[in-house]
Scaffold this active site. Structure first.
Site, PDB file in Angstrom:
ATOM      1  N   ASN A  45      83.180  46.753 -19.139  1.00 50.82           N
ATOM      2  CA  ASN A  45      82.083  46.264 -18.291  1.00 50.82           C
ATOM      3  C   ASN A  45      81.067  45.470 -19.114  1.00 50.82           C
ATOM      4  OD1 ASN A  45      83.089  47.496 -15.939  1.00 50.82           O
ATOM      5  ND2 ASN A  45      82.232  49.456 -16.578  1.00 50.82           N
ATOM      6  N   HIS A 134      79.485  54.705  -5.479  1.00 49.55           N
ATOM      7  CA  HIS A 134      79.910  55.366  -6.714  1.00 49.55           C
ATOM      8  C   HIS A 134      79.804  56.892  -6.625  1.00 49.55           C
ATOM      9  CE1 HIS A 134      79.438  56.323 -11.126  1.00 49.55           C
ATOM     10  NE2 HIS A 134      80.420  55.443 -11.173  1.00 49.55           N
ATOM     11  N   GLU A 178      75.938  49.998  -2.904  1.00 50.08           N
ATOM     12  CA  GLU A 178      76.007  49.196  -4.122  1.00 50.08           C
ATOM     13  C   GLU A 178      75.799  47.743  -3.696  1.00 50.08           C
ATOM     14  OE1 GLU A 178      79.593  49.961  -6.448  1.00 50.08           O
ATOM     15  OE2 GLU A 178      79.463  52.097  -5.999  1.00 50.08           O
ATOM     16  N   SER A 182      81.900  48.374  -7.350  1.00 53.74           N
ATOM     17  CA  SER A 182      82.517  48.529  -8.667  1.00 53.74           C
ATOM     18  C   SER A 182      84.029  48.400  -8.663  1.00 53.74           C
ATOM     19  CB  SER A 182      82.118  49.868  -9.278  1.00 53.74           C
ATOM     20  OG  SER A 182      82.496  50.923  -8.428  1.00 53.74           O
ATOM     21  N   ASP A 207      72.238  50.094  -5.471  1.00 54.14           N
ATOM     22  CA  ASP A 207      72.685  50.290  -6.849  1.00 54.14           C
ATOM     23  C   ASP A 207      73.202  48.936  -7.361  1.00 54.14           C
ATOM     24  OD1 ASP A 207      74.020  50.801  -9.202  1.00 54.14           O
ATOM     25  OD2 ASP A 207      75.066  52.575  -8.474  1.00 54.14           O
ATOM     26  N   HIS A 210      76.537  46.658 -11.178  1.00 57.93           N
ATOM     27  CA  HIS A 210      77.452  45.580 -11.567  1.00 57.93           C
ATOM     28  C   HIS A 210      76.867  44.188 -11.331  1.00 57.93           C
ATOM     29  CE1 HIS A 210      80.712  48.367 -12.396  1.00 57.93           C
ATOM     30  NE2 HIS A 210      80.183  49.075 -11.411  1.00 57.93           N
ATOM     31  N   LYS A 237      76.296  48.218 -18.915  1.00 55.14           N
ATOM     32  CA  LYS A 237      77.324  47.222 -18.580  1.00 55.14           C
ATOM     33  C   LYS A 237      76.871  45.867 -19.136  1.00 55.14           C
ATOM     34  CE  LYS A 237      78.529  50.120 -14.618  1.00 55.14           C
ATOM     35  NZ  LYS A 237      79.604  50.917 -15.230  1.00 55.14           N
TER      36      LYS A 237
HETATM   37  C1  PLP Z   1      78.091  51.475  -9.161  1.00 51.63           C
HETATM   38  C2  PLP Z   1      77.856  52.337 -10.362  1.00 51.63           C
HETATM   39  N1  PLP Z   1      76.729  53.066 -10.436  1.00 51.63           N
HETATM   40  C3  PLP Z   1      76.490  53.849 -11.485  1.00 51.63           C
HETATM   41  C4  PLP Z   1      77.358  53.927 -12.542  1.00 51.63           C
HETATM   42  C5  PLP Z   1      77.052  54.844 -13.677  1.00 51.63           C
HETATM   43  O1  PLP Z   1      76.437  54.170 -14.721  1.00 51.63           O
HETATM   44  P1  PLP Z   1      76.521  54.770 -16.189  1.00 51.63           P
HETATM   45  O2  PLP Z   1      77.823  54.346 -16.754  1.00 51.63           O
HETATM   46  O3  PLP Z   1      75.344  54.216 -16.912  1.00 51.63           O
HETATM   47  O4  PLP Z   1      76.454  56.270 -16.048  1.00 51.63           O
HETATM   48  C6  PLP Z   1      78.550  53.171 -12.511  1.00 51.63           C
HETATM   49  C7  PLP Z   1      79.556  53.181 -13.584  1.00 51.63           C
HETATM   50  O5  PLP Z   1      79.587  53.632 -14.595  1.00 51.63           O
HETATM   51  C8  PLP Z   1      78.798  52.365 -11.402  1.00 51.63           C
HETATM   52  O6  PLP Z   1      79.926  51.663 -11.319  1.00 51.63           O
END
Ligand code: PLP
Length: 376
Positions: A45, A134, A178, A182, A207, A210, A237
């Site tokens: 990512n 997520h 989101e 993702s 969220d 991405h 990411k």
């Molecule tokens: C949409 C989404 N939110 C939150 C996260 C979590 O973020 P982190 O990797 O910083 O825990 C991810 C992936 O890891 C994600 O794809």
């Protein structure tokens, strides 16, 4: 007693979904060495291709390596003695970037979503969540004690039916989506979500994990400049760092400081990590813009709406088989299987990064097609 756990693994394996940590020996730019095999890395990512940029790292260490606050441990939670000016400086930077009153740092995006959702709603409240949000959002919903309804992915008519039927029965309501999804790489209709949150008196949480660093005039993501109440994203990411944040009104952030357990009861991010994120965001914003332009140019050349390309294969074993064969052909692509994605939608998730060329991506897509034609 421990033997019981062997059954747990056997059951996962019987569905073709057993997970292993890949044996990565080396990673630099678009290259990785996996099990001794050099590969093009389509499983990262690191969208802006900054995580292995050693010139930036060296510049950071030269400039900040001897700062008194450049430490490897915060040694306690923020609410104890684990805070310092660098945390506040990064929070102010991010809040300004998003045009919001306030920001709160979390240790990871997972902890952020978990903490935010479970702090903002509880018993007597309701959540309306996109079905493909997520796992951290789902965990937050479960922890919150609020009622929740999961609408079909980006199906806003379905969301409105839920809102119409259930909103009136609850006190507070939260709609969660989101922005760039993702696993599918498609994009939520934020304007439509804003219209619905207004019509049904809900808070809207997006969220931007991405999209942060990739979309938006100021790199803030798809909801930049829009009337979204609560925005979360991760630094892990595009930002080539670690940690995450929530931006919102001062009132909401104060509620999180007082109620988000994953913030309150966890040792704060290391100051060196916070400084690194600040260094990239504040002092090297031009590098972020330049890398973002490269990434969006790549997407445009390939005709892809975002930097995430799903290749749907159906069953888990087919996805695992094709991923294995691709690895032999020097492509590092992981199979994404249930429960990460819905049953029968196992896939390859190609993650594009700024330093890839269209030819690299086309080569991989051709290799997948070839394998499918061979009946792999
Ligand atoms: C949409 C989404 N939110 C939150 C996260 C979590 O973020 P982190 O990797 O910083 O825990 C991810 C992936 O890891 C994600 O794809």
């Amino acid at each position: 007693m421990e033997n019981n756990y062997a059954l747990v693994l056997e059951e996962i394996a019987s569905k073709g979904c057993l997970r292993h940590i890949p044996a990565i020996e080396y990673r630099e730019g678009v290259q990785a060495v996996l099990d001794g095999q050099p590969c093009l890395n389509f499983s990262s990512n690191d969208y802006l291709a900054l995580s292995t940029n050693t010139s930036l790292r060296d510049a950071f260490l030269q400039q900040h390596g001897h700062d008194a606050q450049c430490l490897f441990s915060s040694a306690s939670a923020r609410l104890l003695s684990g805070s310092s000016q660098v945390y506040g400086a990064l929070e102010a930077e991010v809040a300004a970037l998003f045009g919001k009153e306030a920001c709160l740092l979390f240790n990871t995006g997972y902890q952020c979503n978990l903490g935010v959702v479970s702090a903002l709603v509880g018993k007597g409240d309701v959540i309306f969540s996109d079905k493909l949000n997520h796992a951290s959002v789902v965990a937050g919903m479960q922890l919150s004690g609020a009622a929740f309804y999961r609408y079909a992915h980006t199906d806003y008519a379905h969301l409105e039916r839920f809102l119409h039927e259930h909103r009136g029965k609850f006190r507070r309501a939260l709609i969660i989506s989101e922005s760039v999804f993702s696993m599918d790489g498609d994009v939520a209709d934020i304007d439509r979500l804003i219209a619905l949150k207004k019509r049904y008196d809900c808070l809207l949480m997006i969220d931007e994990a991405h999209a942060f660093g990739v979309f938006g005039e100021h790199l803030a993501g798809c909801s930049e400049g829009k009337d979204v109440d609560v925005i979360t994203a991760t630094f892990g990411k595009s930002l080539a760092s670690m940690g995450a944040f929530c931006v919102a009104s001062r009132l909401i952030i104060d509620v999180l400081v007082n109620k988000a357990a994953s913030f309150i009861f966890s040792t704060a991010l290391p100051p060196i990590t916070v400084l690194w994120t600040y260094f990239l965001l504040h002092e090297h914003r031009a590098v972020l813009y330049a890398q973002r332009e490269k990434l969006l140019g790549l997407c445009a050349a390939l005709g892809c709406p975002t930097q995430i390309i799903p290749v749907l294969l159906g069953e888990s074993d087919a996805a695992a088989r094709i991923a294995r064969r691709l690895c032999e052909a020097h492509y590092f692509v992981l199979p994404i299987r249930p429960p990460t994605v819905p049953p029968h939608t196992a896939r390859l998730r190609l993650s594009l990064t700024a330093d890839m060329s269209p030819a690299m991506v086309r080569g991989l897509l051709a290799a997948v097609q070839q394998l499918q034609q061979e009946g792999c």
